[in-house]
Scaffold this active site. Structure first.
Site, mmCIF file in Angstrom:
data_model
loop_
_atom_site.group_PDB
_atom_site.id
_atom_site.type_symbol
_atom_site.label_atom_id
_atom_site.label_comp_id
_atom_site.label_asym_id
_atom_site.label_seq_id
_atom_site.Cartn_x
_atom_site.Cartn_y
_atom_site.Cartn_z
ATOM 1 N N LYS A 79 3.507 6.216 4.546
ATOM 2 C CA LYS A 79 2.835 5.143 4.726
ATOM 3 C C LYS A 79 2.245 4.629 5.986
ATOM 4 O O LYS A 79 1.857 3.612 6.040
ATOM 5 C CB LYS A 79 3.422 4.044 3.976
ATOM 6 C CG LYS A 79 3.825 4.183 2.381
ATOM 7 C CD LYS A 79 4.548 2.933 1.897
ATOM 8 C CE LYS A 79 5.087 3.488 0.256
ATOM 9 N NZ LYS A 79 5.947 2.339 -0.195
ATOM 10 N N PRO A 91 0.661 -1.176 0.015
ATOM 11 C CA PRO A 91 0.045 -0.118 0.060
ATOM 12 C C PRO A 91 0.906 1.378 -0.252
ATOM 13 O O PRO A 91 1.788 1.348 0.680
ATOM 14 C CB PRO A 91 -0.840 -0.077 1.128
ATOM 15 C CG PRO A 91 -0.681 -1.613 1.431
ATOM 16 C CD PRO A 91 0.428 -2.099 1.152
ATOM 17 N N GLU A 92 0.328 2.288 -0.531
ATOM 18 C CA GLU A 92 1.162 3.432 -0.814
ATOM 19 C C GLU A 92 0.447 4.474 -0.459
ATOM 20 O O GLU A 92 -0.539 4.323 0.398
ATOM 21 C CB GLU A 92 1.566 3.728 -2.275
ATOM 22 C CG GLU A 92 2.432 2.562 -3.142
ATOM 23 C CD GLU A 92 2.502 2.415 -4.496
ATOM 24 O OE1 GLU A 92 2.618 3.439 -4.962
ATOM 25 O OE2 GLU A 92 2.765 1.198 -4.917
ATOM 26 N N ARG A 127 12.135 -4.996 -8.556
ATOM 27 C CA ARG A 127 10.572 -4.723 -8.700
ATOM 28 C C ARG A 127 10.155 -4.869 -10.196
ATOM 29 O O ARG A 127 10.668 -4.245 -10.938
ATOM 30 C CB ARG A 127 10.485 -3.274 -8.019
ATOM 31 C CG ARG A 127 10.483 -3.305 -6.428
ATOM 32 C CD ARG A 127 10.012 -4.355 -5.751
ATOM 33 N NE ARG A 127 8.458 -4.258 -5.706
ATOM 34 C CZ ARG A 127 7.789 -3.379 -4.894
ATOM 35 N NH1 ARG A 127 8.338 -2.403 -3.768
ATOM 36 N NH2 ARG A 127 6.724 -3.413 -4.678
#
Ligand SMILES: [Zn+2]
Length: 283
Positions: free
Chosen positions: A54, A2-3, A272
């Protein structure tokens, strides 16, 4: 992970659900990722919920705060009054609430409960004095945040002094707070910058485009309640919608939205998944 838009969506819902409630009791089923004295929050009334990148801070009226980083699979699920729709919990809440992945149960007054679930167990909770929240290493080291502090000048300065890849810079929380993989990918596509471009080589004009692109993708996602990958759900138990509206993220093999005949490619940058259009994002 989650960002910014996801954690901000959680913050906003939590604010509408739990501010004003008092914590009557806390049940800890798995406490290995909790630091500080959890007993200090008993009897505290929830005054406000802040977000730092975050990380969330639930501030109580007894000068203590519950600081939570949900990391990859942490979930804060609310049950109680103020919930418009009940029993609408996403399948991403593995095991349900309470369930075998429920690590902490915050029992609030007025028949409200807040559950913390985390099946991968990377998330953490710290109980600290409210005036020490900003001393937590993760928060202390955060860079400026888009939509609140970051501006074109700052981004331009960061890029000019960074000899690594631009995507790596965007995802470094100590340089820019809150932007992770999804939004770095989409912002770079929108600005027409190759994710492997060396930050210090990028023209000022392109950095300006990038700055605007970051704001653009984050705002779009906020409107859609964030992106539900892995385990992200809001406290109501509902998912976000941004994953269905990404610009390049997760779209390898699909046509570029600008160039019908060019397919989105996937590579790895710093381990990533990285998505780009070879035609509109040249190095
Ligand atoms: Zn393209």
């Amino acid at each position: 992970m989650p960002e910014l838009p996801e954690v901000e969506s959680i913050r906003k819902e939590l604010e509408s659900f739990i501010v004003g409630h008092t914590i009557n009791k806390v049940k800890v089923n798995y406490g290995e990722k909790i630091t500080g004295d959890i007993k200090k929050i008993n009897g505290g009334k929830i005054e406000r919920i802040r977000r730092f990148g975050k990380v969330l801070s639930i501030d109580l009226n007894n000068n203590y705060s519950i600081v939570i980083h949900i990391k990859l699979t942490g979930q804060l699920i609310y049950k109680g009054p103020n919930l418009k729709r009940r029993n609408n919990i996403s399948k991403k809440v593995v095991g349900g609430v309470p369930g075998k992945h429920t690590h902490v149960v915050f029992i609030l007054d007025k028949d409200a409960i807040l559950y913390f679930n985390d099946y991968r167990k990377f998330g953490w909770i710290k109980i600290v004095k409210t005036n020490r929240v900003k001393d937590i290493d993760f928060i202390k080291n955060l860079g400026p945040e888009p939509l609140d502090g970051l501006n074109f000048k700052k981004l331009s300065k960061l890029a000019a002094s960074y000899n690594g890849m631009i995507k790596t810079l965007l995802m470094d929380q100590t340089k820019v707070a809150g932007v992770g993989n999804i939004y770095a990918n989409d912002a770079l596509w929108l600005a027409g910058i190759h994710p492997e471009a060396i930050a210090s080589d990028i023209s000022k004009k392109k950095i300006k485009d990038l700055y605007e692109a970051i704001e653009n993708v984050l705002k779009r996602s906020l409107k859609q309640g964030g992106a539900s990958e892995l385990a992200y759900v809001r406290p109501s138990g509902e998912e976000g919608d941004y994953q269905d509206h990404t610009l390049v993220y997760g779209r390898d093999g699909e046509s570029c939205k600008r160039h019908k005949n060019t397919k989105i490619k996937k590579i790895k940058v710093a381990g990533r998944g990285t998505y780009f259009c070879p035609k509109c994002q040249k190095k």
